[in-house]
Design an enzyme around this catalytic site. Structure first.
Site, PDB file in Angstrom:
ATOM      1  N   GLU A   1       1.026  -1.330   0.064  1.00  0.00           N
ATOM      2  CA  GLU A   1      -0.173  -0.452   0.161  1.00  0.00           C
ATOM      3  C   GLU A   1       0.891   0.684  -0.184  1.00  0.00           C
ATOM      4  OE1 GLU A   1       0.234  -2.751   2.242  1.00  0.00           O
ATOM      5  OE2 GLU A   1      -0.762  -2.151   3.924  1.00  0.00           O
ATOM      6  N   ASN A   2       2.132   1.429   0.503  1.00  0.00           N
ATOM      7  CA  ASN A   2       2.546   2.800  -0.165  1.00  0.00           C
ATOM      8  C   ASN A   2       3.267   2.598  -1.058  1.00  0.00           C
ATOM      9  OD1 ASN A   2       4.256   0.642  -0.048  1.00  0.00           O
ATOM     10  ND2 ASN A   2       6.255   1.091   0.344  1.00  0.00           N
TER      11      ASN A   2
END
Lengths: 236, 227, 236, 227
Positions: B56-57
């Protein structure tokens, strides 16, 4: 001629005022604009509200800014780090405020701030303590909470390349929050390791168009937070 | 099923739990793996399948851990550990990354848990202890947005306290979000009727699992008898 | 092995059903997936709701799809074109419905649909007839209207390059609505002039990550709407 | 001011209107130009200034019209006409493009008008005629989002009907959005008190302008006397 290159980090952050809201790019150390943060420590502005996914590690960069007593409030999703007690100690002592926001809601609130959207609805956090006190609403038989946009007076971000118009590219996952913070801040200050000519960045691959950028400083070899921490370094 | 039957050991190891969960992920899935045991799922992609890992980064097409000395501080996963990118990866910013999550584009997310209730409620971010530093990260976004949520967890805490329970006592991460639970003892499907046994680990008896579960364990398919 | 390459345009659009909502990329002819639209005309699905900024020009592409009686409703910002009477004639005859949406609100509603945001607030259209009947709300002393997200069953878009995972790049301003429509549709169908190997597209420059793409067809030399119209061509 | 004083002609030509408007755009501005006379502003960037042109279909750094034969159907402006891109341009999708507009990142937008009211209301998308095909494009987004809205328009319609009026009769594009109006006869600032004269075109009398304006024309700085 439009030229957003600034001379020094000190000049670039000189007008950050006491009480300002400052978005700081980076997810952990990836994308953290450490030279700009250190310039902000030297500058000394106080009572800042800082928006960052984390609260820094060790005693350099964001952790050092907090440790230096310049931050009154953190808006973030994950204020714990294995190797830092700076934020936890201040938080437990009641000396720093925390607004805890789910990571994706944080990102979307920043993006909304940059895009002129004052509020939006998300299913994230429904049924959890983080939805307490928030307006709830049902769309198509699902519950959502209303979230407000986030804007800032300043954003400090790190880019891979920048041209005089402020067009930016990033390096791998160091991109993270930088493009949306650049959109959401009144004044966006960038540190980059590569200052390039206008036109050197393919217009198809610009990750942040220059319209979102105000000042750029050149930091050829940025410090790396984890290395400084491994060496036990502190700032200032 | 490629899991080695170990007739000596009782239950599954952490790696076996990850391997078992991977078996339930369809070919071509977009997968997000939480920190801890879930990360191990990437090592056990069943033969003939390809999964695309989302972190998700800001990376789709996350590859394995780099060789020592090949780490890049700008190429990390959501746990802030060094990773690599496959040929065919893409980088993007956080709002775009969570659009993938919130917009239900990720097929499967595998997470750890502190508590899972029989109605699918998940608690995995805070014990609610007054002196704890609250930290949520992307957990609430993931459980609200990803189509299917798997949990991998030891069946009980180290002190033997049940984690699979009637109702969560810790603050929730999401309501009714968990589909399946993979523990060291069994696989459980969360249904509208509650916890349903799907499979028992080797040499684990139904009664043992029930004993360590603070909610009724259903067995409509008579898994216990077949084991 | 994940492989999103499809064989023919006919196969790629074969499951578009009567009554489906179909987002079609393009701003005017730039980015219009004309071969996919023509395949949809051949396929014949009826009573479609089509989302596009315009309503096509001449008697090919989107205009031909409308002229062929397959579109029950258009959701768009600018249904007038200098050289097309297809939509205006049907509209005046009451044979096609129109939902007129400001261009930026249209884009944001599509992006919201793809991002799992059911509704958001915008100042656009406040005080105009397009805000009639919409919920109004004041934030920080300014009035906004609430807008609902848009999603679709299918999106038809045109890309410059595509790999087997569905990673896409676009050409110049032909990008327009394609990336957000790819996000907002259950099934996204792409025509591209360049099928490339996984890894050929720099991960920093992917404009649409493959997660948003389902099927890709290769159209080496796509037809150009304005040329066809200059030649007086029609479809079918 | 580089405008040639033409003592013969009465009022400004379309090009002179564009040139006059360009004079009021600060150096370094991000500018969006509407279709028609506003497009001509790009030809009259005052010496020593640099403007960056945004076109809402997805380009920042729009350059001049290409040479004949150099047109690219994939490189067009919001009016769907072929354009070029400067060195230092950027392409992006429609949601990002309108984020620039809605998020108040564009400094100046120059638009045409059907009607402008003395309170700054703008009508420029529809006459409201029952058989008209309604079409709005990005006009409502631009007036709601851009910091400063300039209007360039003939002072009246071809039939001599006033376009600068007390209250718009056509459906609005936005409420109280117009800052300045550049007509063939004058420059007008829209203030909280109404239309204020900023400048008269050559050989144009105040009374002539007032006669063709269906609202009170204020002249607090005695521009009429100075001309």
């Amino acid at each position: 001629m439009i030229n957003k290159f600034s001379t020094t980090a000190a000049d670039a952050v000189a007008d950050i005022f006491d009480g300002a809201t400052v978005m700081i790019g980076g997810f952990g150390e990836a994308g953290s604009p450490i030279e700009l943060i250190h310039a902000l420590i030297d500058h000394g502005a106080k009572n800042l509200t800082v928006v960052n996914n984390n609260t820094g590690s060790g005693h350099v960069g964001l952790a050092a800014l907090i440790e230096n007593g310049q931050v009154g409030k953190m808006i973030c999703s994950f204020p714990r780090t294995a190797n830092s007690t700076v934020f936890p100690d201040l938080y437990r002592a009641g000396k720093i405020e925390l607004e805890l926001v789910p990571q994706g809601t944080l990102a979307e609130r920043i993006r909304a701030g940059g895009a002129g959207i004052p509020a939006f609805f998300t299913a994230t956090s429904v049924g959890t303590p983080l939805a307490d006190g928030k307006e709830h609403r049902n769309f198509d038989e699902r519950d959502y909470v209303m979230e407000l946009s986030l804007t800032a007076d300043f954003a400090l971000i790190k880019a891979k390349e920048a041209d005089r118009y402020g067009n930016l590219t990033y390096n791998k996952t160091a991109r993270n929050f930088a493009p949306i913070m650049a959109m959401a801040a009144k004044t966006t200050i960038v540190q980059t390791s590569h200052c390039v000519e206008a036109g050197d960045i393919d217009p198809e691959t610009v990750a942040t168009p220059g319209i979102f950028v105000d000042r750029i400083i050149h930091v050829e070899n940025p410090l790396q937070e984890s290395r400084l921490n491994a060496q036990g370094r502190t700032y200032p | 099923m490629s899991l080695e039957k170990n007739t000596q050991a009782v239950g599954w190891t952490r790696d076996q739990m990850a391997e078992r969960a991977a078996l339930d992920i369809p070919d071509g899935s977009y997968v997000n793996l939480g920190i801890g045991i879930p990360e191990k799922v990437a090592r056990y992609v069943p033969q003939g399948r390809e999964f695309i890992y989302h972190t998700e980064n800001g990376l789709l097409g996350m590859g394995p851990t780099p060789e020592v000395g090949e780490e890049d501080a700008d190429l990390i996963n959501a746990g802030k550990k060094p990773v690599t990118a496959i040929a065919g990866a893409a980088y993007f910013h956080h709002a775009d990354s969570f659009a993938m999550i919130r917009g239900q584009h990720i097929d499967v997310c595998v997470l750890g848990a502190m508590q899972v209730a029989q109605n699918g409620d998940l608690a995995n971010w805070s014990t609610g202890a007054p002196d704890a530093i609250p930290a949520v990260g992307g957990a609430m976004d993931l459980v609200a947005g990803v189509k299917t949520i798997f949990v991998i967890t030891q069946h009980t805490t180290k002190n033997g306290i049940a984690k699979l329970i009637e109702a969560c006592s810790y603050p929730l991460t999401g309501q009714g979000v968990v589909s399946r639970i993979y523990t060291d003892l069994c696989v459980i499907e969360v249904t509208s009727k509650g916890f349903e046994l799907v499979e028992l680990a080797p040499n684990v008896a139904f009664d043992t699992v029930q004993e360590r579960t603070d909610a009724k364990l259903l067995d409509p398919n008579n898994i216990a008898e077949q084991s």
